[in-house]
Design an enzyme around this catalytic site. Structure first.
Site, PDB file in Angstrom:
ATOM      1  N   GLY A  15       0.864  -1.353   0.034  1.00  0.00           N
ATOM      2  CA  GLY A  15       0.039  -0.282   0.007  1.00  0.00           C
ATOM      3  C   GLY A  15       1.075   1.234  -0.094  1.00  0.00           C
ATOM      4  N   ARG A  76       1.302  -4.904  -5.614  1.00  0.00           N
ATOM      5  CA  ARG A  76       1.292  -6.060  -5.562  1.00  0.00           C
ATOM      6  C   ARG A  76       1.880  -6.888  -6.159  1.00  0.00           C
ATOM      7  NH1 ARG A  76      -3.089  -3.579  -1.870  1.00  0.00           N
ATOM      8  NH2 ARG A  76      -1.757  -3.128   0.274  1.00  0.00           N
ATOM      9  N   ASP A 107       6.006  -5.518   5.736  1.00  0.00           N
ATOM     10  CA  ASP A 107       6.533  -6.921   6.175  1.00  0.00           C
ATOM     11  C   ASP A 107       6.905  -7.607   5.424  1.00  0.00           C
ATOM     12  OD1 ASP A 107       7.956  -5.981   8.349  1.00  0.00           O
ATOM     13  OD2 ASP A 107       5.764  -6.948  10.138  1.00  0.00           O
ATOM     14  N   THR A 129       3.894   2.447   6.094  1.00  0.00           N
ATOM     15  CA  THR A 129       2.640   1.814   5.732  1.00  0.00           C
ATOM     16  C   THR A 129       2.100   2.794   6.245  1.00  0.00           C
ATOM     17  OG1 THR A 129       0.968  -0.007   6.419  1.00  0.00           O
ATOM     18  CG2 THR A 129       3.465  -0.069   7.305  1.00  0.00           C
ATOM     19  N   ASP A 131      -0.238   1.654   8.162  1.00  0.00           N
ATOM     20  CA  ASP A 131      -0.864   0.677   9.415  1.00  0.00           C
ATOM     21  C   ASP A 131       0.039   0.665  10.830  1.00  0.00           C
ATOM     22  OD1 ASP A 131      -2.578  -0.374   7.750  1.00  0.00           O
ATOM     23  OD2 ASP A 131      -1.226  -1.700   7.098  1.00  0.00           O
ATOM     24  N   ASP A 133       2.390  -1.387  11.749  1.00  0.00           N
ATOM     25  CA  ASP A 133       2.458  -2.239  12.357  1.00  0.00           C
ATOM     26  C   ASP A 133       3.345  -3.565  12.020  1.00  0.00           C
ATOM     27  OD1 ASP A 133       2.134  -2.742   9.484  1.00  0.00           O
ATOM     28  OD2 ASP A 133       0.304  -3.842   9.765  1.00  0.00           O
ATOM     29  N   ARG A 175      -5.044  -2.770   8.397  1.00  0.00           N
ATOM     30  CA  ARG A 175      -5.532  -4.009   8.178  1.00  0.00           C
ATOM     31  C   ARG A 175      -5.761  -4.497   9.431  1.00  0.00           C
ATOM     32  NH1 ARG A 175      -1.044  -6.672   4.523  1.00  0.00           N
ATOM     33  NH2 ARG A 175      -0.176  -4.998   3.629  1.00  0.00           N
TER      34      ARG A 175
HETATM   35  P1  ADP Z   1       3.262  -4.800   2.819  1.00  0.00           P
HETATM   36  O1  ADP Z   1       4.852  -5.084   2.394  1.00  0.00           O
HETATM   37  O2  ADP Z   1       2.758  -3.926   2.655  1.00  0.00           O
HETATM   38  O3  ADP Z   1       3.414  -5.848   4.344  1.00  0.00           O
HETATM   39  P2  ADP Z   1       1.906  -6.598   1.071  1.00  0.00           P
HETATM   40  O4  ADP Z   1       2.086  -8.321   2.369  1.00  0.00           O
HETATM   41  O5  ADP Z   1       1.188  -6.774   0.623  1.00  0.00           O
HETATM   42  O6  ADP Z   1       2.168  -5.438   1.643  1.00  0.00           O
HETATM   43  O7  ADP Z   1       3.390  -7.476   0.069  1.00  0.00           O
HETATM   44  C1  ADP Z   1       4.171  -6.242  -0.777  1.00  0.00           C
HETATM   45  C2  ADP Z   1       4.361  -7.792  -2.158  1.00  0.00           C
HETATM   46  O8  ADP Z   1       5.526  -8.031  -1.801  1.00  0.00           O
HETATM   47  C3  ADP Z   1       3.824  -8.618  -2.317  1.00  0.00           C
HETATM   48  O9  ADP Z   1       2.449  -8.109  -3.142  1.00  0.00           O
HETATM   49  C4  ADP Z   1       4.887  -9.398  -2.240  1.00  0.00           C
HETATM   50  O10 ADP Z   1       5.187  -8.869  -3.955  1.00  0.00           O
HETATM   51  C5  ADP Z   1       5.848  -9.099  -1.925  1.00  0.00           C
HETATM   52  N1  ADP Z   1       5.771 -10.459  -1.006  1.00  0.00           N
HETATM   53  C6  ADP Z   1       4.914 -10.581   0.212  1.00  0.00           C
HETATM   54  N2  ADP Z   1       5.209 -11.100   0.823  1.00  0.00           N
HETATM   55  C7  ADP Z   1       6.711 -12.021   0.624  1.00  0.00           C
HETATM   56  C8  ADP Z   1       7.042 -12.811   0.523  1.00  0.00           C
HETATM   57  N3  ADP Z   1       7.377 -13.614   1.716  1.00  0.00           N
HETATM   58  N4  ADP Z   1       8.208 -13.105  -0.797  1.00  0.00           N
HETATM   59  C9  ADP Z   1       8.395 -13.047  -1.146  1.00  0.00           C
HETATM   60  N5  ADP Z   1       7.754 -11.267  -2.026  1.00  0.00           N
HETATM   61  C10 ADP Z   1       7.367 -11.502  -1.052  1.00  0.00           C
HETATM   62  O1  F6P Z   2      -1.663  -1.485   3.940  1.00  0.00           O
HETATM   63  C1  F6P Z   2      -2.525  -0.718   3.557  1.00  0.00           C
HETATM   64  C2  F6P Z   2      -3.143  -1.023   3.376  1.00  0.00           C
HETATM   65  O2  F6P Z   2      -3.863   0.482   3.181  1.00  0.00           O
HETATM   66  C3  F6P Z   2      -4.746  -1.412   5.120  1.00  0.00           C
HETATM   67  O3  F6P Z   2      -4.605  -0.938   5.724  1.00  0.00           O
HETATM   68  C4  F6P Z   2      -5.507  -1.868   4.425  1.00  0.00           C
HETATM   69  O4  F6P Z   2      -5.862  -3.161   4.801  1.00  0.00           O
HETATM   70  C5  F6P Z   2      -5.220  -2.600   3.314  1.00  0.00           C
HETATM   71  O5  F6P Z   2      -3.468  -1.545   2.162  1.00  0.00           O
HETATM   72  C6  F6P Z   2      -5.692  -1.893   1.944  1.00  0.00           C
HETATM   73  O6  F6P Z   2      -5.280  -2.178   0.764  1.00  0.00           O
HETATM   74  P1  F6P Z   2      -5.308  -1.481  -0.995  1.00  0.00           P
HETATM   75  O7  F6P Z   2      -5.336  -0.682  -1.408  1.00  0.00           O
HETATM   76  O8  F6P Z   2      -5.249  -2.866  -1.864  1.00  0.00           O
HETATM   77  O9  F6P Z   2      -7.027  -1.965  -1.004  1.00  0.00           O
END
Ligand code: ADP
Ligand code: F6P
Length: 324
Positions: A15, A76, A107, A129, A131, A133, A175
């Protein structure tokens, strides 16, 4: 011996968050000041796999610090979760001469950076982020802007809620984490704050609170509900039926992620971005920049991802005590 770094890349992932542009700008300018070439990768890991890679110079990031969103776009990417996607990502970095990469995200994005580091690309994560978190850091870029945006919106809902003597359930993002809900709950003087980390799904408690508050003469009843709990609309219907008090749900949604970053997000973004560029220039890899106990520090990504955090208990108790 540390690998000699000549070219670094920067991407934003997951995000978007206000202040990401300050981080990108700082990576670019600090990277250039170290004599490194700097490239921008558009649309996170998805753009890496599609080779959406641009050259940056100092002017490329002019007039960006006050902009919301991310000038590099974000995405993503499920393919990058696979070993094949990660191999391809590392190969594309090599093809474009990128020996070091800054990843601004949460993360999940750091888990991706960890995989690239394991494949020989030096990587540094920056917590971005709304969040808040990410366990290894006390601050994540974007949180301050998001809570201020949400707070202003909730003040407006409160005005109309009071005028109609209604109950309002206002759902905020986060989230599975309740930081935005907790902060807004305190800042907006909510009667109830529903936090995923604490909520026991006992709606009768909310119903009793609303009835009691009416007896005490309260004109509105603001419930801040965290996204991780959700279902605000059906909750509103049940509460109205049980209390007889007109109840409306408002889901603030993506407006919380937009807007010009606050001073705090611009400064944290700038310092963390510069710190990440310094780490890459030193030849470091698999690190996350964090703000802990009043200081900017860096930690091993493996260690950072293994950490856990909870809402500050005393603050949760204060929030409850304020809603008398
Ligand atoms: P955030 O970085 O905010 O936690 P996401 O969990 O959606 O958001 O992760 C963002 C992107 O990072 C994912 O769409 C994917 O491309 C990559 N990613 C997430 N988890 C993994 C993982 N375990 N291994 C490799 N790439 C990952
Ligand atoms: O991680 C940031 C965030 O805005 C969360 O608060 C929410 O759950 C999520 O992203 C929403 O994602 P999307 O933009 O894919 O709807």
């Amino acid at each position: 011996m540390a690998k000699k770094i000549e070219t670094i890349g920067v991407l934003t992932s997951g995000g978007d968050a206000p202040g990401m542009n300050a981080a990108i700008r700082a990576v670019v300018r600090k990277g250039l000041s170290h004599g490194l070439k700097v490239k921008g990768i558009q649309q996170g890991y998805k753009g890496l796999l599609n080779e959406e890679i641009i050259d940056f110079d100092a002017r490329s990031v002019s007039d960006t610090i006050s902009k919301g969103g991310t000038i590099l776009y974000t995405a993503r990417c499920s393919e990058f979760r696979t070993p094949q996607g990660q191999d391809l990502g590392a190969q594309i970095c090599r093809k474009h001469g990128i020996d070091g990469l800054v990843v601004v995200g949460g993360d999940g994005s750091f888990a991706g950076a960890q995989q690239l580091a394991a494949r020989g690309i030096n990587t540094i994560g920056i917590p971005g982020t709304i969040d808040l978190d990410i366990a290894c850091t006390d601050y994540t870029i974007g949180f301050d802007t998001a809570v201020n945006t949400a707070m202003d919106a909730i003040d407006k809902v409160r005005d109309t809620s009071t005028s109609h003597e209604r109950c309002s359930i206002i759902e905020v993002m986060g989230r599975n984490a309740g930081y935005i809900a907790l902060w807004c709950g305190i800042a907006n003087g909510a009667e109830d704050i529903l936090l995923p980390e604490r909520y026991d799904y006992d709606e009768q408690v909310l119903i009793n609170n609303i009835i009691q508050n009416r007896k005490r003469g309260k004109k509105h009843h603001i419930i801040i509900n965290a996204e991780g709990i959700g279902h605000s609309t059906s909750m509103a219907r049940r509460i109205e039926a049980a209390t007889g008090v007109e109840t409306r749900a408002t889901i603030l949604g993506h407006m919380q992620r937009g807007g010009s970053p606050t001073c705090r997000d611009r400064v944290y973004g700038s310092v963390m971005g510069a710190y990440a560029a310094d780490l890459l220039a030193e030849g470091q890899s698999n690190r996350v920049v964090a703000f802990r106990d009043g200081k900017y520090v860096d930690l091993d990504i493996d260690e950072a991802l293994a950490m856990q955090k909870d809402l500050p208990e005393y603050v949760v108790r204060v929030a409850k005590a304020m809603s008398l």
